[in-house]
Design a protein around this motif. Structure first.
Motif, short mmCIF file in Angstrom:
data_model
loop_
_atom_site.label_atom_id
_atom_site.label_comp_id
_atom_site.label_asym_id
_atom_site.label_seq_id
_atom_site.Cartn_x
_atom_site.Cartn_y
_atom_site.Cartn_z
N ILE A 147 1.56 54.05 -43.26
CA ILE A 147 2.18 54.93 -42.26
C ILE A 147 2.80 54.03 -41.20
O ILE A 147 2.16 53.11 -40.70
CB ILE A 147 1.12 55.86 -41.62
CG1 ILE A 147 0.56 56.79 -42.70
CG2 ILE A 147 1.73 56.66 -40.47
CD1 ILE A 147 -0.61 57.62 -42.24
N ARG A 148 4.06 54.30 -40.87
CA ARG A 148 4.79 53.39 -40.00
C ARG A 148 5.51 54.16 -38.88
O ARG A 148 5.73 55.37 -38.99
CB ARG A 148 5.84 52.59 -40.81
CG ARG A 148 5.30 52.01 -42.09
CD ARG A 148 6.29 51.08 -42.77
NE ARG A 148 6.50 49.85 -42.03
CZ ARG A 148 5.67 48.81 -42.07
NH1 ARG A 148 4.60 48.83 -42.81
NH2 ARG A 148 5.94 47.71 -41.37
N THR A 149 5.88 53.43 -37.88
CA THR A 149 6.83 53.96 -36.91
C THR A 149 8.13 53.20 -37.11
O THR A 149 8.13 51.96 -37.16
CB THR A 149 6.31 53.78 -35.47
OG1 THR A 149 5.17 54.61 -35.30
CG2 THR A 149 7.37 54.19 -34.45
N THR A 150 9.21 53.95 -37.29
CA THR A 150 10.51 53.31 -37.53
C THR A 150 11.39 53.46 -36.29
O THR A 150 11.58 54.55 -35.78
CB THR A 150 11.20 53.95 -38.76
OG1 THR A 150 10.30 53.86 -39.86
CG2 THR A 150 12.48 53.21 -39.10
N VAL A 151 11.87 52.32 -35.85
CA VAL A 151 12.75 52.27 -34.67
C VAL A 151 14.18 52.14 -35.19
O VAL A 151 14.51 51.17 -35.88
CB VAL A 151 12.40 51.05 -33.78
CG1 VAL A 151 13.32 51.00 -32.56
CG2 VAL A 151 10.93 51.09 -33.37
N ARG A 160 -1.25 53.07 -33.44
CA ARG A 160 -1.92 51.89 -34.00
C ARG A 160 -3.03 52.28 -34.98
O ARG A 160 -3.19 51.68 -36.04
CB ARG A 160 -2.51 51.04 -32.87
CG ARG A 160 -3.19 49.79 -33.36
CD ARG A 160 -4.06 49.21 -32.29
NE ARG A 160 -3.36 48.37 -31.35
CZ ARG A 160 -2.97 47.11 -31.59
NH1 ARG A 160 -3.17 46.57 -32.76
NH2 ARG A 160 -2.37 46.41 -30.67
N GLU A 161 -3.79 53.31 -34.62
CA GLU A 161 -4.91 53.74 -35.46
C GLU A 161 -4.43 54.05 -36.89
O GLU A 161 -5.07 53.69 -37.87
CB GLU A 161 -5.49 55.00 -34.82
CG GLU A 161 -6.86 55.38 -35.29
CD GLU A 161 -7.24 56.75 -34.72
OE1 GLU A 161 -7.93 57.47 -35.42
OE2 GLU A 161 -6.79 57.06 -33.59
N TYR A 162 -3.28 54.73 -36.99
CA TYR A 162 -2.75 55.09 -38.32
C TYR A 162 -2.33 53.84 -39.10
O TYR A 162 -2.50 53.77 -40.31
CB TYR A 162 -1.55 56.03 -38.18
CG TYR A 162 -1.92 57.39 -37.68
CD1 TYR A 162 -2.51 58.33 -38.52
CD2 TYR A 162 -1.70 57.72 -36.35
CE1 TYR A 162 -2.86 59.59 -38.05
CE2 TYR A 162 -2.05 58.97 -35.87
CZ TYR A 162 -2.63 59.89 -36.72
OH TYR A 162 -2.98 61.13 -36.24
N TYR A 163 -1.75 52.88 -38.39
CA TYR A 163 -1.32 51.66 -39.08
C TYR A 163 -2.53 50.94 -39.66
O TYR A 163 -2.51 50.46 -40.79
CB TYR A 163 -0.57 50.69 -38.14
CG TYR A 163 0.47 51.31 -37.25
CD1 TYR A 163 1.26 52.35 -37.69
CD2 TYR A 163 0.68 50.83 -35.96
CE1 TYR A 163 2.22 52.91 -36.85
CE2 TYR A 163 1.63 51.38 -35.12
CZ TYR A 163 2.39 52.43 -35.57
OH TYR A 163 3.33 52.99 -34.73
N LYS A 177 -5.45 52.15 -40.49
CA LYS A 177 -6.08 52.88 -41.61
C LYS A 177 -5.25 52.82 -42.88
O LYS A 177 -5.78 52.89 -43.98
CB LYS A 177 -6.28 54.35 -41.21
CG LYS A 177 -7.46 54.54 -40.28
CD LYS A 177 -7.72 56.02 -40.09
CE LYS A 177 -8.84 56.19 -39.07
NZ LYS A 177 -8.67 57.38 -38.25
N SER A 178 -3.90 52.75 -42.73
CA SER A 178 -3.03 52.91 -43.91
C SER A 178 -2.36 51.61 -44.36
O SER A 178 -1.65 51.61 -45.36
CB SER A 178 -1.94 53.93 -43.60
OG SER A 178 -1.06 53.40 -42.61
N GLY A 179 -2.54 50.54 -43.60
CA GLY A 179 -1.81 49.31 -43.92
C GLY A 179 -0.35 49.39 -43.51
O GLY A 179 0.51 48.72 -44.08
N GLY A 180 -0.07 50.22 -42.52
CA GLY A 180 1.31 50.41 -42.05
C GLY A 180 1.64 49.49 -40.88
O GLY A 180 0.99 48.47 -40.67
#
Ligand code: SF4
Ligand code: SF4
Length: 316
Positions: free
Chosen positions: A20-24, A134-137, A139-142
């Motif tokens: 799971i990522r955040t894309t800028v 950050r928490e999602y990254y 947990k998911s390797g994002g």
């Protein structure tokens, strides 16, 4: 630190690298792919845009019309659906050749239907937003991906944002067309964990004619990235009648095979025609590209062609 022109920050993205990522998303692109799904990314500067469904109609509101000193505003009919019922309205239509990008109309629009697409932002400010997930990254390797447009047309902003992200222990990816001077890539090489590199066609004449730029620089940068031991995911949009023939796919597969182990994955992205509303949103008058969506059977054949050359590949 150098500011960048950002037009979107998309959270919970699962299509721009692992996890799971955040894309800028940065504004500005030198390519002109006719099938582009984010036309608002092409112009380097902020631009006026309209969410048609949010407009209250110029007959009952119309606050935007008198503020335009450039005589760029007209109105056009529009059917708006309110709770399933059609309502005939008139909405603003902007002549982008006359618009001076003063953005006064967006200032006075009560529901924010008119808005400015793109704004200058500092890397520290963007990172603060990215760190919310950050928490999602973890947990998911994002992590964080910078995309566009062509993000490496703003290499100093990318360098600074990627450096801050690495300093905050995030994994990073850059989604690039590869059509930038190698010096721009070098600026981010030591702080980019993964490059998402688009390769559209090995045919130089076709590439130039359809995409608007030659492909030599892209291929040269792909070779240099592999020699620099960068990690690469190659992304290939599969566009019927452009690059979906066996000959075209074989040429691309052979080139990718020549890059060796640097290429961890090839993503085959079937053309789709969603997102055409984005052209209207920025008042583009260009005809919208139309092609048939590739059939599942053809995508499976193309996938097999890559896999038979021991290239790790998947559809999407
Ligand atoms: S942004 Fe363009 S359309 Fe809007 S008021 Fe300014 S000149 Fe007119
Ligand atoms: S000010 Fe906004 S809501 Fe009002 S007519 Fe203009 S675009 Fe529509």
């Amino acid at each position: 630190m150098t500011d960048g022109v950002v037009f979107d920050i998309q959270r919970y993205s699962v299509n721009d690298g692992p996890g799971i990522r955040t894309t800028v998303f940065l504004k500005g692109c030198p390519l002109r792919c006719p099938w582009c799904h984010s036309p608002e990314s092409q112009d380097f500067k902020p631009q006026i845009a309209l969410k048609r469904m949010s407009c209250r109609g110029t007959d009952s509101c119309g606050l935007c019309l008198p503020v335009c000193k450039a005589d760029a505003m007209r109105t056009i009919p529009f059917t708006k659906y309110v709770e399933g019922e059609p309502r005939e309205l008139r909405i603003p239509d902007i002549d982008t050749a006359l618009c001076t990008s003063c953005f006064d109309c967006a200032e006075v629009c009560p529901p924010g239907a008119l808005y400015v697409c793109g704004e200058e932002r500092a890397p520290e400010d963007v990172l603060e937003e990215v760190l919310r997930d950050r928490e999602y990254y973890e947990k998911s390797g994002g992590g964080m991906t910078i995309s566009g447009g062509e993000p490496l047309c703003q290499p100093d902003f990318c360098r600074d944002l990627l450096g801050l992200a690495k300093g905050a222990d995030l994994t990073t990816a850059v989604d690039t067309s590869g059509f930038v001077p190698w010096a721009h890539i070098e600026k981010v090489l030591d702080r980019t964990d993964l490059f998402l590199l688009d390769i559209k066609s090995l045919n130089p004449e076709l590439h130039l004619r359809v995409v608007g730029v030659p492909n030599e620089l892209i291929l040269e940068n792909a070779r240099k990235l592999s020699q620099a031991s960068a990690r690469i995911w190659v992304r290939i949009p599969i566009i019927p009648q452009f690059n979906d023939s066996d000959d075209s796919c074989i040429a691309t597969a052979d080139f990718i095979a020549s890059l060796g182990e640097a290429v961890e994955l090839v993503q085959l992205l079937p053309y789709h025609n969603m997102g055409t509303y984005k052209y209207e949103r920025i008042f583009w008058r260009k005809p919208i590209f139309e092609a048939p969506v590739p059939k599942d059977e053809r995508m499976a054949e193309i996938l097999a062609l890559f896999v038979s050359r021991n290239i790790p590949a998947k559809i999407h």
